[in-house]
Motif scaffolding. Structure first.
Motif, PDB file in Angstrom:
ATOM      1  N   VAL A   1     -26.736  -0.338 -17.111  1.00 28.74           N
ATOM      2  CA  VAL A   1     -27.456   0.889 -17.453  1.00 28.74           C
ATOM      3  C   VAL A   1     -27.758   0.943 -18.945  1.00 28.74           C
ATOM      4  O   VAL A   1     -28.862   1.295 -19.366  1.00 28.74           O
ATOM      5  N   VAL A   2     -26.742   0.588 -19.762  1.00 25.74           N
ATOM      6  CA  VAL A   2     -26.939   0.614 -21.214  1.00 25.74           C
ATOM      7  C   VAL A   2     -28.029  -0.367 -21.623  1.00 25.74           C
ATOM      8  O   VAL A   2     -28.935  -0.049 -22.403  1.00 25.74           O
TER       9      VAL A   2
ATOM     10  N   GLU B   1     -30.551   6.389  -8.850  1.00 25.18           N
ATOM     11  CA  GLU B   1     -29.104   6.159  -8.796  1.00 25.18           C
ATOM     12  C   GLU B   1     -28.694   5.873  -7.352  1.00 25.18           C
ATOM     13  O   GLU B   1     -28.061   6.707  -6.696  1.00 25.18           O
ATOM     14  N   PRO B   2     -29.034   4.719  -6.832  1.00 28.16           N
ATOM     15  CA  PRO B   2     -28.715   4.419  -5.435  1.00 28.16           C
ATOM     16  C   PRO B   2     -27.217   4.347  -5.165  1.00 28.16           C
ATOM     17  O   PRO B   2     -26.787   4.446  -4.013  1.00 28.16           O
TER      18      PRO B   2
ATOM     19  N   ARG C   1     -30.816  10.201  -5.926  1.00 29.79           N
ATOM     20  CA  ARG C   1     -29.561   9.624  -5.459  1.00 29.79           C
ATOM     21  C   ARG C   1     -29.643   9.367  -3.947  1.00 29.79           C
ATOM     22  O   ARG C   1     -30.457   9.978  -3.263  1.00 29.79           O
ATOM     23  N   THR C   2     -28.802   8.508  -3.446  1.00 23.26           N
ATOM     24  CA  THR C   2     -28.829   8.137  -2.033  1.00 23.26           C
ATOM     25  C   THR C   2     -28.333   9.282  -1.155  1.00 23.26           C
ATOM     26  O   THR C   2     -27.307   9.905  -1.440  1.00 23.26           O
TER      27      THR C   2
ATOM     28  N   PHE D   1     -28.680  18.473  -4.967  1.00 23.74           N
ATOM     29  CA  PHE D   1     -27.700  17.549  -5.544  1.00 23.74           C
ATOM     30  C   PHE D   1     -28.225  16.117  -5.629  1.00 23.74           C
ATOM     31  O   PHE D   1     -27.740  15.332  -6.441  1.00 23.74           O
ATOM     32  N   ALA D   2     -29.191  15.787  -4.828  1.00 27.16           N
ATOM     33  CA  ALA D   2     -29.764  14.444  -4.896  1.00 27.16           C
ATOM     34  C   ALA D   2     -30.756  14.309  -6.036  1.00 27.16           C
ATOM     35  O   ALA D   2     -30.901  13.221  -6.604  1.00 27.16           O
ATOM     36  N   ASP D   3     -31.465  15.391  -6.395  1.00 27.82           N
ATOM     37  CA  ASP D   3     -32.598  15.286  -7.322  1.00 27.82           C
ATOM     38  C   ASP D   3     -32.374  15.898  -8.696  1.00 27.82           C
ATOM     39  O   ASP D   3     -33.160  15.654  -9.617  1.00 27.82           O
TER      40      ASP D   3
END
Length: 755
Positions: free
Chosen positions: A10-11, A372-373, A420-421, A588-590
């Motif tokens: 990520v960094v 962020e899978p 997110r998944t 919470f996913a978005d």
């Protein structure tokens, strides 16, 4: 190592993207920006975008897309036939749900099998409660299936009435005595019987359903020395408008006299043969005789049959009106003697339940996150039922299938994909003790504690019109916000308005948000892993009907007709449930910053400690452990730390945060509750690991705060000197554990670079 590599990736990506952005910025015009740099800028925009806020139109679109006709059709199919865990129909529904996930466009949808210990009655030799005379002639015999009252009520595969995991047995009383009515079979009920010198040892006891989990009733009866227990639903709890035909099903939602509540009595969760580990082919399994299951036979009967028995009990009169139910002509005497004219009668309880390993499937479907899978937002509902299960659990399953369709349509029609998944879970064998969900959590505990953002459970979307939302305090504010967006299912403008009106009607000065008991599949996520959970339900309006649960719970009358005609005609309640569930998942996913309400965590803890003070428990604790004040001080410190942290996060949201900082802030919040997980579990309860929020030891349905303290203080005055000293030492250790965890939680929210 995996998480270190992930952070490094990520960094590196962030640095690369920032460089790309600078190159683009320094260019003299858009034509000078290379396609590679444009792609980097696009990726950077995705990394820092708040899709919940920027795509508000999709949130409103979701509300419009949840379709009542689809919900009705889903429920009609799901509740068409009985689908007990591990049966052929249960397997058929598992395959159907997997196929529906794939048809919706999910990235994956898999059947996950477990081989688990289940309990069933003998189909050819039903369990019976009988009254016999001295010559062995049967005077009365209970029924073991409900009377069909509507055209769809009868099916050859419908299970006989039984209480799962109680043993096969054949017990009987002496002639003319040995039967005790024990009210709801709570601790306080048995204590009252002792006070009245009514001894249940060696007796068959008969108890009303309600107030507490049936497994606690059986355990209490067993520990007090009863040789068997009979359970029944009393009209005072399930037929408040009268037991006449016109006042019960199929004409109303109230329970008729042959309705019998099935259900498990297992006090644990998960497969009893593989505690702490998934019941896969590789698992070591305990011997059945080494498992802690009920030792005395138990059988549910209808209130028509209960009347026959209760009318014959004499002995000690009922101590108060609270002990009297709604059966006319019944005094609700306690026994243990029968009335004089029945002095030659014997009560016999004979059961033929069998333990056997069966295969049960979970269905796990995923929609892969775009940014962020490796962060999971989960929705779950169990699939198995004691019968047709229209309300429990199929109203929740119907909603989950519709929610899956809506998200699939969003993807295909708008190109939307969650940050997110999303993980959709259809659990198997929940009714036997949260088995499917517990096994899956045990198999994936490391992934879940590292990656799970939130779990939303919808066991029972519709057994009444009033929304009920026990949850982790971290979710109290988010679900309140969502309720304000969703139209009401009765006469309120929004679900929030209806929820507030329900609170006002119960004379509450402020809205009541409660923590979780262990009544459904959220339990292993919340109490074993420390993952923030919410259990979304719609139930009866308490100020209108002061009853436990709903009348037809776990009976043969939980049918599609009951739902379509009496509980949710028009399917607006299930629509409201689907709207709440879908929007909570997307929220919470978005959301860029995960929208937890951290400030409610120490508030709920302080409420619990204040309750200890009001009840006198604090004084007891201070005498045992002078360091109890350090627990209070550490909570005050955590409160201050969370206040500062929340303020800083609000300030940072107005700034241009880099992806690494966003990730770090989210991880601090996401894993905060996990700080309160005790690896060895609560004292005496190794599979319950949440030290602050869990279920009550004396009612598996009910929530408890700081449950370890309450457990250890229970009846400590009655212990002998040596046992009391040992218990007091346990209390001091547990208070020390809690204090250290409070300090750890405060430290966990410090700036990232501080250890």
């Amino acid at each position: 190592m995996a998480s270190q590599n992930m952070v490094a990736t990520v960094v590196a990506a962030a640095v690369s993207l920032l460089v790309g952005g600078i190159i683009g910025h320094l260019g003299t015009g858009t034509d000078t920006i290379s396609s590679s740099d444009k792609e980097k800028i696009s990726i950077m925009e995705k990394l820092v975008a708040d899709k919940w806020e920027s795509e508000e139109h999709l949130n409103h679109k979701i509300i419009d897309m949840i379709n009542t006709d689809n919900l009705r059709n889903n429920l009609m199919e799901l509740a068409k036939l009985p689908h007990l865990a591990g049966t052929e129909r249960d397997h058929q529904l598992a395959h159907m749900i997997r196929d529906r996930f794939l048809e919706a466009g999910f990235d994956t949808a898999d059947l996950v099998p477990y081989d688990v210990l289940l309990s069933r009655p003998n189909r050819t030799n039903p369990n019976l409660v009988t009254l016999e005379d001295v010559e062995g002639q049967i005077i009365f015999s209970s029924t073991y299936q409900e009377k069909p009252l509507h055209e769809d009520d009868s099916d050859p595969e419908f299970i006989h009435a039984f209480n799962a995991f109680t043993p096969a047995g054949d017990v009987r009383t002496e002639a003319g005595r040995g039967v005790v009515y024990v009210n709801y079979a709570r601790v306080e009920d048995f204590d009252k019987l002792e006070e009245l010198n009514v001894n249940v040892s060696g007796c068959i006891v008969i108890a009303r359903y309600g107030k507490i989990f049936r497994g606690n009733k059986v355990l209490q009866a067993q520990e007090r020395g009863a040789q068997g227990i009979i359970l029944f639903s009393d009209p005072r709890d399930v037929a408040l408008e009268g037991v006449e035909a016109q006042n019960v099903y199929p004409n109303t939602w109230w329970l008729p006299g042959s309705g019998m509540q099935r259900g498990t009595t297992y006090m644990g969760t998960g497969d009893s043969l593989t505690p702490g580990w998934p019941s896969t082919a590789q698992a070591y399994r305990l011997k059945v005789e080494d498992v802690q299951l009920p030792k005395i036979p138990c059988q549910p009967i209808g209130y028509d049959d209960a009347r026959v028995i209760l009318k014959k009990i004499g002995g000690t009169p009922a101590p108060s009106d609270d002990w009297k139910g709604g059966l006319t002509g019944v005094a609700y005497n306690l026994g243990p003697e029968l009335q004089d004219r029945y002095s030659n009668y014997t009560l016999r309880l004979k059961t033929h339940n069998v333990l056997q390993i069966h295969r049960s499937y979970n269905v796990i479907g995923t929609i892969k996150g775009e940014v962020e899978p490796d962060r999971y937002v989960l929705l779950g509902n169990h699939r198995d039922a004691w019968g047709y299960g229209a309300s429990d659990p199929s109203s929740g399953t119907a909603q989950m299938l519709e929610t899956a369709r809506v998200f699939g349509q969003l993807i295909s029609s708008t190109g939307w994909r969650p940050r997110r998944t999303l993980v959709f879970c259809s659990w198997g064998a929940e009714e036997y003790g949260l088995i499917g969900s517990t096994e899956w959590v045990e198999e994936n505990v490391n992934k879940l504690q590292e990656r799970a953002v939130m779990y939303l459970n919808t066991d029972n979307c519709a057994s009444g019109p009033a929304i009920l939302i026990p949850s982790s305090p971290l979710l109290w504010e988010p679900v309140t916000r969502i309720m304000k967006m969703v139209p009401g299912v009765r006469d309120g403008a929004t679900l929030y308005d209806e929820w507030m009106a329900n609170n006002v009607a119960q004379n509450r000065t402020s809205p009541k948000m409660d923590t979780l008991g262990t009544s459904s599949d959220h339990a292993p996520f919340a109490f074993y892993c420390g993952i923030p959970c919410l259990n979304l339900m719609f139930k009866s309006i308490r100020n209108k009907y002061d009853i436990t649960g709903y009348p037809f719970y776990h009976t043969g009358y939980d049918t599609f007709y009951m739902m379509d005609k009496h509980v949710d005609p028009g399917f607006r309640i299930q629509q409201g449930c689907g709207r709440i569930a879908s929007l909570m998942l997307k929220y919470f996913a978005d959301s860029l910053i995960i929208p937890y309400s951290l400030q409610h965590l120490p508030e709920a803890m302080k409420d619990a400690l204040d309750t200890f003070k009001e009840s006198g428990k604090r004084d007891k604790l201070m005498k045992i452990c002078k360091k109890y004040v350090l627990l209070e001080e550490s909570l005050a410190n955590l409160t201050d730390t969370i206040t500062v942290f929340v303020r800083k996060v609000k300030e940072k949201k107005t700034q241009n945060l880099d992806p690494v900082s966003i990730r770090a802030i989210n991880d601090q919040m996401m894993k905060l509750e996990q700080v309160f997980i005790l690896p060895a579990g609560l004292p005496g309860r190794p599979t319950v690991r949440h030290a602050v929020f869990a279920q009550s030891q004396f009612d598996n349905y009910a929530p408890a705060r700081f449950p370890g303290i309450s457990d250890l203080l229970y009846r400590i005055e009655e212990l002998d000197a040596a046992e009391r000293l040992e218990k007091e030492d346990e209390i001091r250790k547990h208070i020390s554990d809690l204090t250290i965890m409070m300090e750890r939680a405060a430290s966990f929210l410090q700036d990232f670079h501080l250890i």
